[in-house]
Each structure stands twice: as C-alpha cells, then as structure tokens.
Design a protein around this motif. Structure first.
Motif, short mmCIF file in Angstrom:
data_model
loop_
_atom_site.label_atom_id
_atom_site.label_comp_id
_atom_site.label_asym_id
_atom_site.label_seq_id
_atom_site.Cartn_x
_atom_site.Cartn_y
_atom_site.Cartn_z
N TYR A 88 0.78 -1.16 -0.04
CA TYR A 88 -0.09 0.07 -0.09
C TYR A 88 0.94 1.32 -0.18
CZ TYR A 88 -4.60 -2.50 0.59
OH TYR A 88 -5.64 -3.05 0.42
N ASP A 89 1.98 1.09 0.48
CA ASP A 89 2.92 2.22 0.50
C ASP A 89 3.35 2.53 -1.34
OD1 ASP A 89 5.16 3.75 0.49
OD2 ASP A 89 6.11 3.28 1.95
N ALA A 90 2.89 3.62 -1.56
CA ALA A 90 2.89 4.02 -3.00
C ALA A 90 4.50 3.90 -3.31
CB ALA A 90 2.51 5.39 -3.33
N ARG A 91 5.50 4.36 -2.53
CA ARG A 91 6.69 3.81 -3.06
C ARG A 91 7.38 2.56 -3.06
NH1 ARG A 91 9.17 6.58 2.53
NH2 ARG A 91 7.63 5.28 2.95
N ILE A 92 6.56 1.60 -2.41
CA ILE A 92 6.76 0.18 -2.76
C ILE A 92 5.99 -0.45 -3.72
CG2 ILE A 92 6.99 -2.18 -1.66
CD1 ILE A 92 7.65 -0.51 1.05
N GLY A 93 4.77 -0.26 -3.85
CA GLY A 93 3.75 -0.86 -4.65
C GLY A 93 3.68 -2.33 -4.53
N ARG A 94 2.31 -2.91 -4.86
CA ARG A 94 2.11 -4.20 -4.53
C ARG A 94 2.55 -5.22 -5.71
NH1 ARG A 94 1.61 -8.81 -3.75
NH2 ARG A 94 0.23 -9.82 -2.49
N LYS A 95 2.78 -4.48 -6.79
CA LYS A 95 3.08 -5.71 -8.04
C LYS A 95 4.49 -6.17 -7.98
CE LYS A 95 0.14 -2.98 -11.29
NZ LYS A 95 -0.05 -1.93 -12.38
N PHE A 96 4.47 -7.30 -8.37
CA PHE A 96 5.84 -8.20 -8.33
C PHE A 96 6.20 -8.29 -6.64
CE2 PHE A 96 7.83 -9.38 -12.23
CZ PHE A 96 6.89 -8.96 -12.98
N LEU A 97 5.08 -8.43 -5.94
CA LEU A 97 5.63 -8.64 -4.53
C LEU A 97 4.86 -10.02 -4.19
CD1 LEU A 97 5.40 -5.73 -2.16
CD2 LEU A 97 7.36 -6.98 -2.78
N ASN A 98 4.57 -10.90 -5.43
CA ASN A 98 4.20 -12.35 -4.76
C ASN A 98 4.94 -13.18 -4.60
OD1 ASN A 98 1.33 -11.35 -5.45
ND2 ASN A 98 1.62 -11.56 -7.68
N ALA A 99 4.91 -13.36 -3.19
CA ALA A 99 5.96 -14.62 -2.79
C ALA A 99 5.47 -16.05 -3.41
CB ALA A 99 6.18 -14.61 -1.37
N GLY A 100 6.51 -17.14 -3.53
CA GLY A 100 6.13 -18.35 -3.82
C GLY A 100 7.28 -19.08 -4.54
N LEU A 101 7.18 -19.54 -5.51
CA LEU A 101 8.39 -20.32 -6.12
C LEU A 101 9.47 -19.59 -6.87
CD1 LEU A 101 9.12 -23.21 -6.72
CD2 LEU A 101 7.35 -23.37 -8.43
N GLY A 102 8.86 -18.21 -7.20
CA GLY A 102 9.94 -17.48 -7.84
C GLY A 102 9.74 -17.46 -9.20
N PHE A 103 11.04 -16.77 -9.59
CA PHE A 103 10.85 -16.16 -11.33
C PHE A 103 11.65 -17.19 -11.85
CE2 PHE A 103 14.36 -13.62 -9.30
CZ PHE A 103 15.65 -13.95 -10.16
N GLY A 104 11.25 -17.46 -13.21
CA GLY A 104 11.96 -18.26 -14.20
C GLY A 104 11.69 -17.48 -15.47
N GLY A 105 11.85 -18.59 -16.48
CA GLY A 105 11.40 -17.87 -17.93
C GLY A 105 12.53 -17.37 -18.76
N GLY A 106 12.28 -16.82 -20.03
CA GLY A 106 13.63 -16.81 -20.79
C GLY A 106 14.17 -15.42 -20.50
N CYS A 107 13.62 -14.54 -19.58
CA CYS A 107 14.37 -13.31 -19.67
C CYS A 107 14.96 -13.06 -18.22
CB CYS A 107 13.28 -12.27 -19.79
SG CYS A 107 12.88 -12.18 -21.73
#
Ligand code: UDX
Length: 433
Positions: free
Chosen positions: A245-264
């Motif tokens: 909720y802190d606009a300086r932080i922002g909720r997007k890309f704060l989903n915890a879990g198995l983490g990031f992967g992919g081609g990038c």
C-alpha cells in the motif's frame, strides 16, 4: 512506413504484427524455415493471447510478409529492427550475442542505401557501440546508423505491452537521425501520451537490464522475507499487502512463492552481473547473486516441503504437479520453476504427474520422463500431494471437493499462494505454502 523486423520469436513476431497493426508495411525475417511456414499461414509457434489473430489479419491484409532472405530485406526498407534472441551462453553467465552479430553481418553487406538499424534485443551495455563500429567497417560507402530501442513486453501480455507500452526508450549516438524515424514509427503510441525517453545507447541498454534486475530483486526480496516468515510463523501475504500500500513500494511483483523463471529475468540478471564484471564494476551488482540464490532456494524448499508432506521421503509417493509453464498465460517452459521442481521430485523417487493448460507439449519435449495427464483432475488421481506451481485461473477456481474425491491424501501445496486457503481447509485439505 516500410520496415523490416529480423528474428520472429516472441519479441520479433509480436513487434512485426504490432507494427503492421499501426499501419506500417512490415517484412519479417526468420531463418528457421518451419517457423516461417507457420507464421506465413498466420499461425504462431507459441501461445500468446491475441497474437495469432493479429498476425493472421495482417498476413491477409498484406501489411505483413515473412521471408528468410536478407537480400529481400535489404531491398524492402531502410529501417531494420533487430529482434533476435540473446540467450545465456552455455556454462557461462554472459549473453550469447551470436544471433545479433549474425544479423548485422548478413544484412549490412547487402544494403543498397543509407539505413537505420534499431536494436530491440536485450543486450549487454556497449553492444550498440560495438555494432556501430562493425557496421562502419563493413560499409564505409553508406551511412548506416545504429540506435537502440529496448522492448519491455511481458509474455502473456505481449500485444498489449507493445501497442500500449508504459514508455518508449531510444538510445541514439550524437548526430544520429533515429529520433525522428522512431517518432514516426510510434506516432500512434506517442499520441496516447506515452513518454519517449531519448538517451545515449549505453543508457538505453542499461534501462532494460536495470528494469529486469529490479523486478527480479523485488521478487527475491519478498521471497527472502517469506523465509523469515517461515521461521517466525508470520504471514507473508499480509506483509506484502501491507507494505504494497505504500506507493513507494507498490504491490506488484511482491507475490511470494516459487520465484521467477522464464526466458528473460534469470538470464538477464546473470548477463548483467557478467557484464558488470567485465567493466570492473562487479561489486556494484554482487547483490544480484543473492537475488539468484534466494530464487533458486525457493525451488529447493518446494521439493523439501513436498518431501515433508509425503512423510519424509518422496520415494514411492505420487505427486500431482499443476502448472508447468514459467507463469500463467504462457506455454513457455524455459527455466520454468515448476518443471524444475517436478524434475527434482522425480529424481528423489516420486511418481510425478504434470498437467498444464498450455505447456504440455513444450514440457514433454524437455522432460519426457515425467507423466502427463489430460486434465487437472486426472493428474490428481491417487495423489499423496497436489502442488500448484503455476497460478493458472483454472487451478485457482478448482473445486476442492471434486479434487478431494480423486486424491489419496488431501494435502495441497500452494506454490504460488494463489488458492483460497479457507475454502480448501473447509473441505478438509491440509494447506501448505
Ligand atoms: C519479464 C519482464 O517483466 C519484461 O518487462 C521483460 O521484457 C521480459 O522479462 P516475462 O519474462 O514475460 O517478462 O515475465 P514476468 O511477468 O516478468 O514474470 C517473470 C517471472 O516472475 C515468472 O516466473 C513469474 O511467475 C515470477 N513472478 C512475477 C513472481 O514470482 N512473483 C511476482 O510477484 C511476479
């Protein structure tokens, strides 16, 4: 305007179709014949919502054509987008630039007139400079300008991100004329009020790698806090919501879990570290190693959790893995955390059955020894544990009662923290994250 897009993978095919949608006449160059044949029929060799329709439409309107000939490309236009892949080098962290270099070496000797080459591929800082020198060496007789125009599209939203980006970025060498061309190419997008940041080529290259490094860091940050939550018995979702909720932080890309992967993200942070090292600035990015470490630990921890719920050993256990794409709305399994976990569990003796709405074929290709089911429910038959490893809507809306009717034990591991915990618990499930 007439333009050529070299390389018709995720980035190039989307860019080419979207440029046609903006009214330009586009020739896409693809060296792999099978890909070319599919694209020429308006078919896309990967899953990307909205792209097949766009591609088919503009193949039919004639605004978009596909070819394998650089000769044809050189004759077709004076503006060339480079959209080829820059994968991670085998056994190294740095980016493999052979496809970018090959595109330049194939195209430039064939050019008939002055031209503008606009790089879109994600490249290490300094690449545009090196290519500009190479181009000048190859063709001292004409003016071939090199500029960089990085792309920020996300898989699953590629068309929308290309036609309605948050911003456009252009890196030009001084004295270059690329800015006016780029303003004409993206006129419709700029008219929507989209900001265009014009800078020098090294900065434009760094914009892209910095953006991806930041996103990866944000995900690993919340996953590191999740580790502390595990130890302290705290709720990571509540924390993400509250700090988000802190606009300086922002909720997007704060989903915890198995983490990031992919081609990038994984390859880009590694290439960024490698490049910083070459430049003598390794220390500045040493935190990215930890970002990578936290991310990899998520996968190991997921396997450990599965082992724990299966009574201390995976040997002889049946595990249903729901989701194998690196994220929902994609059939991409490159560095997929889900498939990685599935593979590790199988190595530890589990019988693993995988189901994914779109990524079955790609998964089978790289992990042929896993079992694959035709539906989520079928994957769950007789399972000792059900694991949600990609947050497809189809899994979020699963009926816990129907799943419970087919499994051996009612244990669900919500690897993407996407299920309604209360609902699952109400139906007798042991819910773990
Ligand atoms: C990314 C960048 O977002 C995009 O700007 C760039 O051009 C290419 O790389 P993409 O790889 O399509 O795009 O996927 P993205 O949506 O960024 O997700 C990357 C990974 O992070 C996925 O595995 C996803 O599951 C994971 N993720 C994302 C999380 O684990 N938590 C989040 O909160 C968000």
């Amino acid at each position: 305007m007439r333009m050529v897009v070299i390389g018709l993978g995720y980035l190039g095919a989307t860019h080419a179709a979207c440029m046609a949608e903006l009214g330009h006449d586009v020739l896409g160059i693809e060296i792999i014949a099978e890909k070319r044949e599919l694209l020429a029929k308006g078919e896309v060799p990967f899953y990307e919502p909205g792209l097949p329709e766009l591609l088919e439409r503009h193949i039919q309107t004639g605004k978009l054509a596909v070819s394998g000939s650089y000769q044809e490309a050189a004759e077709f236009a004076d503006v060339f987008f480079i959209a080829v892949g820059t994968p991670q080098k085998k056994g190294e962290y740095s980016a493999d630039l052979r496809y970018v270099d090959a595109a330049i070496d194939e195209l430039v000797p064939l050019l008939k007139r002055d031209a503008l080459i606009l790089g879109k591929s994600t490249v290490p800082v300094g690449t545009a400079q090196r290519l500009a020198e190479r181009v000048a060496e190859l063709r001292p007789d004409i003016q071939v300008e090199v500029a960089w125009n990085p792309e920020f599209l996300r898989e699953g939203f590629a068309v929308k991100d290309t036609l309605h980006p948050d911003r456009l970025v252009l890196g030009v060498f001084s004295g270059g004329t690329a800015e006016q061309v780029v303003r004409d190419v993206y006129e419709a997008i700029l008219n929507e009020g989209t900001p265009l940041i014009v800078t020098d080529p090294p900065s434009s290259e760094l914009v892209k790698t910095s953006a991806n490094a930041f996103l990866a860091t944000k995900i690993s940050f919340i996953n590191a806090i999740a580790e502390v939550c595990d130890a302290a018995g705290a709720d990571i979702k509540a924390i993400a919501d509250a700090i988000g909720y802190d606009a300086r932080i922002g909720r997007k890309f704060l989903n915890a879990g198995l983490g990031f992967g992919g081609g990038c993200l994984p390859k880009d942070i590694r290439a960024f570290m490698a490049r910083a090292g070459e430049l003598g600035a390794a220390e500045a990015l040493s935190f990215l190693r930890e970002v990578d470490n936290v991310n990899m630990r998520r996968r190991t921890r997921m396997v450990e959790l599965a082992r724990e719920v299966c009574g201390g050993s995976l040997l002889g256990s049946r595990v249903a893995v729901l989701g194998s794409a690196f994220k929902p709305e994609s059939d991409d399994v490159r560095d997929s955390p889900a498939l990685n976990v599935a593979g590790q569990m199988q190595l530890q003796g589990a019988s693993v059955t995988v189901y994914d709405p779109k990524a079955m074929e790609n998964s089978r290709r790289i992990f042929p020894t896993l079992d694959y089911a035709a539906s989520a429910l079928e994957a769950c038959v007789d399972a000792d544990a059900v694991m949600i490893l990609t947050e497809w809507n189809e899994f979020i809306s699963l009926d816990p009662a129907r799943v419970a009717a087919v499994t051996r034990k009612n244990v669900v591991i919500d690897g993407r923290m996407c299920l309604n915990q209360t609902e699952w618990v109400r139906h007798g499930w042991v819910y773990r994250v």
